[in-house]
Design a protein around this motif. Structure first.
Motif, short mmCIF file in Angstrom:
data_model
loop_
_atom_site.label_atom_id
_atom_site.label_comp_id
_atom_site.label_asym_id
_atom_site.label_seq_id
_atom_site.Cartn_x
_atom_site.Cartn_y
_atom_site.Cartn_z
N ALA A 1 0.85 -1.19 0.00
CA ALA A 1 0.00 0.00 0.00
C ALA A 1 0.88 1.23 0.00
CB ALA A 1 -0.90 0.00 1.23
N SER B 1 -2.87 6.13 0.10
CA SER B 1 -4.11 5.50 0.55
C SER B 1 -4.58 6.04 1.88
CB SER B 1 -3.91 3.98 0.65
OG SER B 1 -2.94 3.70 1.64
N GLN C 1 -5.07 -0.12 7.36
CA GLN C 1 -4.30 -1.18 6.71
C GLN C 1 -2.97 -1.39 7.42
OE1 GLN C 1 -3.62 -0.55 2.57
NE2 GLN C 1 -2.80 -2.59 2.21
N ARG D 1 -3.48 -3.37 10.61
CA ARG D 1 -3.61 -4.81 10.38
C ARG D 1 -2.24 -5.44 10.12
NH1 ARG D 1 -8.13 -3.04 7.46
NH2 ARG D 1 -6.99 -3.23 5.49
#
Length: 663
Positions: free
Chosen positions: A119, A123, A627, A630
Motif C-alpha cells: 500500500a 491511501s 491497513q 492490520r
C-alpha cells in the motif's frame, strides 16, 4: 572495582526498582553465614537444619527477584517490538511517498515469509513523518534497545555472581545448580530477539536515513558507554580555566581598589558590568547543578530531553563559566587601565565584552559545543514564543531560570540603551540609567513568558487541570508587584514620607501575596514535599534522593530568600546602602535561590520518571491507517525465530513456560 559498585554505576536509574537486588542478596548471605549456630553443644543435625532453612529462604528470594526481572523485561520487550513494527511501517510509508527515490526494502530482511508493503502512502490522508522526525525516533528507539540489552547483561551477571558467592561462603554447589536450572534459560537472558531488532534498526537507518553510509548511521545511533567518566582532557581544560579565572579575579579586585574609575564613570561601570557578571555566576551554578544531579543519580539528560550523545559534563560547564569570567575580568582590566594602553574611550571594553559573549553563543560554526549552544538558543526561542507550540519540561524550566535573571535582563536593556542613545550621541551618562517605561516591561517579560506557558499547557491538557491556571495566577502576581513598584517610585516625591504614598501599601501587599503564593507553590508542587505529617520523613515525602537535612534547609532557605525584598525595602528606606548595590545583592541571592531550587525540582521530576519507568525520551509517532494497523498486528503475531546453536534455540519449552503470557 567490585561488582556491586559496577552494578550500581551502570544500571538504568529509572529502572532501578526492576533490577535484581544484588546488594540485598549479598547481605542476606552474610547474615546467613554469621547467624549460623556455633559451639560444642550444637549437633550436626541442628546445623544441617539451619542451613537447609537458610537455603530455602535464599533461593525463594532469588526466585522472587528472577520473576520480577523476567516480568519487566518481557513487558519492555513487547513494547519495543510494537514500536519497532510501527517505526518500520512509518519509515516505509515515508520512503514510498512521491519524491523519495530509495529502493525497496522488505519489512523483515531476515524473514522471507514477512508481508511486504504494497500500500502506498496515498491511501491514507494521515500526515507522514518527516526524515528528521524518523531520525530522532530511531535514534531514541536504538537507545531503548541498548538500555534493555544492558538490563539483560547486568542482571544475568548479577545472578551468576550472587550464586557463585553463595557457593563460596556456604561451600555448596546449589547456587550453580539453581543458576543452570532457572537463569540460563530464563526469558530475560534470551538475547536473540533484542539483537535481531538492533541489527534491523541499524540496517534500516543506514539504508533509508543515512544514504547507505553505515559509519554515518552508527555515529548517529551509538551512545557513549554507560558510566563513562569525564575525559581527562576536559577536566584538565576546566581546571586550567578555573585557575586562570581565579588569578585574574584577584588581580581585578586589587586593581579596582588601587585604581578605580573616575568618579563620573563609576555608576556606568557598575551597571555595564553587572549583567555579564550575572551570567558568569549563573554558569558556575549550572556546573554545580549538573555535578550534583549526576552524583545523586538524577537523570537531567532525560528530563531536559537532551541527546545523550552530545550532553555537557560538569567540567564543560565549569570551563564555559570560567571562559566568561576571564572575558569579564579582562574587560574590566581594560576599562581600568585604558589610558595606559592608549585607548581613549574606556566604554569600548564593556561593549566588546557584550558582543563577544553574544557571538560565542550564536556562532553557527560546529565548534565550541554547538549542539548545547543550539539547544539553549532553541529553548529560549520556545520560551519567548510559548503560546505558539506545546510546552515541555525544559521549556518551563528555562522560563523559571529567566524569572530569576530578571535583573540581568533589565541590565542588558540598560546596556543597549546606553550604547545606542548615549554613547553614539555623546549624551549624558546619567540620563541613560534612569528608569523609563521599558524597564518595568523588561521586568515583566519573564513572568509573562511563564504565564503564557501555563495557559498553553492548560489548553493542551486533556483534563483541563485547574493547576495550570493556579500556576498562571502565581506569575500574574509579578505584574502587580512591578506596576505598584513603578507607580510608587514615580510618585514618592509628591509625599512627605514614603508611607504616606498609597502605592507603597499596594506595593507591600502585592509583594506579600506574591511571596506566599510562590513559596507555597514551590514547596507543595515543584518540590512535592509536605506530603507526610508524622513519622521519619516529617513534612517531606516518602522517596528522597538527597540527605533528609537538605530538604529542611531548602524549606527555610527558600522562604528567607523570597522574603529578602522586605530587607531591601527597609535598607532603602533608611538609606543604608545605595539602590544599585542592594539590587545587585538581591539579584545574586535570587540566582542562588534558583540554583538550590533546581536540585529539588529536577529530583521531583526524576522520581516521576522512575515511577513510570521512563528511561528514554518519548517517541512521537504519526498515527497508522487501518491497513497499517492490520499489518502491524500480523507482524506482532509472528514468532521470533531462534538461530540454531544459540541460547535462544535451546530448551524452548522452558522459555515458553516462563514467558507465554506475554507473547
Amino acid at each position: 572495582m567490585k561488582f556491586g559498585k559496577t552494578f550500581e554505576t551502570h544500571l538504568t536509574i529509572e529502572w532501578r526498582q526492576q533490577y535484581m537486588r544484588y546488594t540485598d542478596l549479598k547481605t542476606l548471605i552474610r547474615r546467613g553465614v554469621d547467624g549460623a549456630p556455633t559451639g560444642d553443644a550444637v549437633s550436626q543435625a541442628e546445623l544441617n537444619a539451619y542451613y537447609a532453612a537458610f537455603e530455602e529462604q535464599f533461593f525463594t528470594e532469588c526466585q522472587h527477584e528472577l520473576t520480577r526481572v523476567n516480568n519487566f523485561f518481557l513487558e519492555k520487550l513487547a513494547e519495543a517490538r510494537r514500536k519497532h513494527g510501527t517505526l518500520k511501517l512509518q519509515l516505509l510509508a515515508t520512503a514510498r511517498a512521491p519524491g523519495h527515490t530509495a529502493s525497496s526494502y522488505s519489512l523483515n530482511s531476515q524473514r522471507p515469509s514477512a508481508v511486504s508493503v504494497r500500500a502506498n502512502s496515498s491511501s491514507s490522508n494521515r500526515k507522514l513523518m518527516t526524515q528528521r522526525q524518523l531520525r530522532n525516533a530511531y535514534s531514541e528507539f536504538y537507545l531503548t534497545l541498548v538500555l534493555l540489552q544492558n538490563f539483560q547483561s547486568l542482571n544475568e551477571t548479577g545472578f551468576r555472581k550472587i550464586c557463585k558467592k553463595y557457593d563460596k561462603h556456604l561451600r555448596s554447589t546449589r547456587g550453580a545448580d539453581w543458576m543452570e536450572r532457572n537463569v540460563i534459560y530464563a526469558p530475560f537472558t534470551d538475547q536473540h530477539a533484542l539483537q535481531r531488532m538492533v541489527v534491523e534498526v541499524e540496517e534500516l537507518y543506514t539504508h533509508y536515513l543515512a544514504g547507505g553510509d553505515r559509519s554515518r548511521a552508527m555515529t548517529k545511533l551509538r551512545v557513549p558507554p554507560l558510566g563513562q567518566p569525564t575525559p581527562a582532557r576536559i577536566v584538565f581544560r576546566a581546571g586550567l580555566a578555573l585557575g586562570m579565572f581565579l588569578m585574574l579575579a584577584f588581580t581585578t579586585l586589587f586593581s579596582y581598589f588601587r585604581r578605580p574609575p573616575v568618579q563620573g564613570n563609576i555608576e556606568a561601570f557598575m551597571r555595564l558590568y553587572r549583567g555579564p557578571f550575572t551570567w558568569v555566576i549563573f554558569n558556575f551554578y549550572m556546573a554545580a547543578n549538573v555535578a550534583g544531579w549526576q552524583r545523586a543519580g538524577v537523570n537531567h539528560v532525560l528530563i531536559f530531553e537532551i541527546d545523550p550523545r552530545s550532553h555537557l559534563q560538569p567540567a564543560t560547564f565549569l570551563e564555559i563559566a570560567c571562559t566568561f569570567g576571564l572575558l569579564w575580568t579582562l574587560s574590566i582590566l581594560g576599562f581600568l587601565f585604558h589610558d595606559l594602553i592608549h585607548v581613549h574611550d574606556p566604554f569600548v571594553f564593556p561593549l566588546a565584552l557584550t558582543l563577544i559573549m553574544i557571538m560565542l553563543l550564536i556562532n553557527p560554526l560546529p565548534i565550541m559545543n554547538w549542539p548545547a549552544r543550539w539547544w539553549t538558543m532553541r529553548l529560549v526561542g520556545r520560551v519567548i514564543t510559548a503560546p505558539l507550540h506545546y510546552v515541555g519540561f525544559a521549556d518551563f524550566w528555562m522560563g523559571d531560570q529567566m524569572n530569576s535573571l530578571v535583573t540581568c535582563m533589565a541590565d542588558y536593556y540598560y546596556i543597549v540603551r546606553f550604547y545606542v542613545v548615549c554613547w553614539l550621541r555623546y549624551a549624558s551618562v546619567d540620563f541613560c540609567f534612569e528608569e523609563d517605561m521599558f524597564v518595568p516591561i523588561s521586568r515583566c517579560l519573564p513572568a509573562w513568558f511563564r504565564f503564557a506557558q501555563c495557559l498553553r499547557r492548560f489548553r493542551d491538557s486533556g483534563s483541563k487541570s485547574a493547576s495550570y491556571l493556579i500556576n498562571a495566577g502565581k506569575y500574574s502576581t509579578t505584574f502587580f508587584v512591578v506596576f505598584f513598584s513603578t507607580m510608587r517610585g514615580r510618585t514618592d516625591d509628591g509625599y512627605a514620607n514614603t508611607f504616606s504614598n498609597p502605592y507603597t501599601w499596594f506595593f507591600i501587599l502585592s509583594y506579600i501575596v506574591s511571596t506566599i503564593y510562590c513559596y507555597l507553590w514551590d514547596v507543595c508542587k515543584d518540590f512535592g514535599i509536605f506530603k507526610i505529617w508524622r513519622g521519619e520523613h516529617l513534612f517531606l515525602r516518602e522517596k528522597l534522593v538527597y540527605p533528609q537535612a537538605f530538604y529542611y534547609f531548602v524549606i527555610i532557605e527558600n522562604l528567607i530568600l523570597r522574603c529578602f525584598w522586605a530587607v531591601e525595602f527597609l535598607v532603602l528606606y533608611h538609606k543604608l546602602i545605595t539602590p544599585y548595590n542592594i539590587k545587585t545583592f538581591a539579584s545574586i541571592l535570587e540566582i542562588t535561590r534558583r540554583f538550590i531550587w533546581n536540585y529539588i525540582r529536577l529530583e521531583n521530576e526524576h522520581l516521576y520518571n522512575c515511577g513510570h519507568f521512563r528511561a528514554t525520551r518519548d517517541i512521537h509517532l504519526a498515527a497508522l491507517n487501518s491497513q497499517q494497523e492490520r499489518m502491524l498486528e500480523n507482524m506482532m503475531g509472528e514468532p521470533d525465530g531462534a538461530a540454531p546453536g544459540t541460547a535462544a534455540g535451546r530448551k524452548p519449552d522452558e522459555r515458553r513456560r516462563l514467558g507465554k503470557e506475554y507473547f
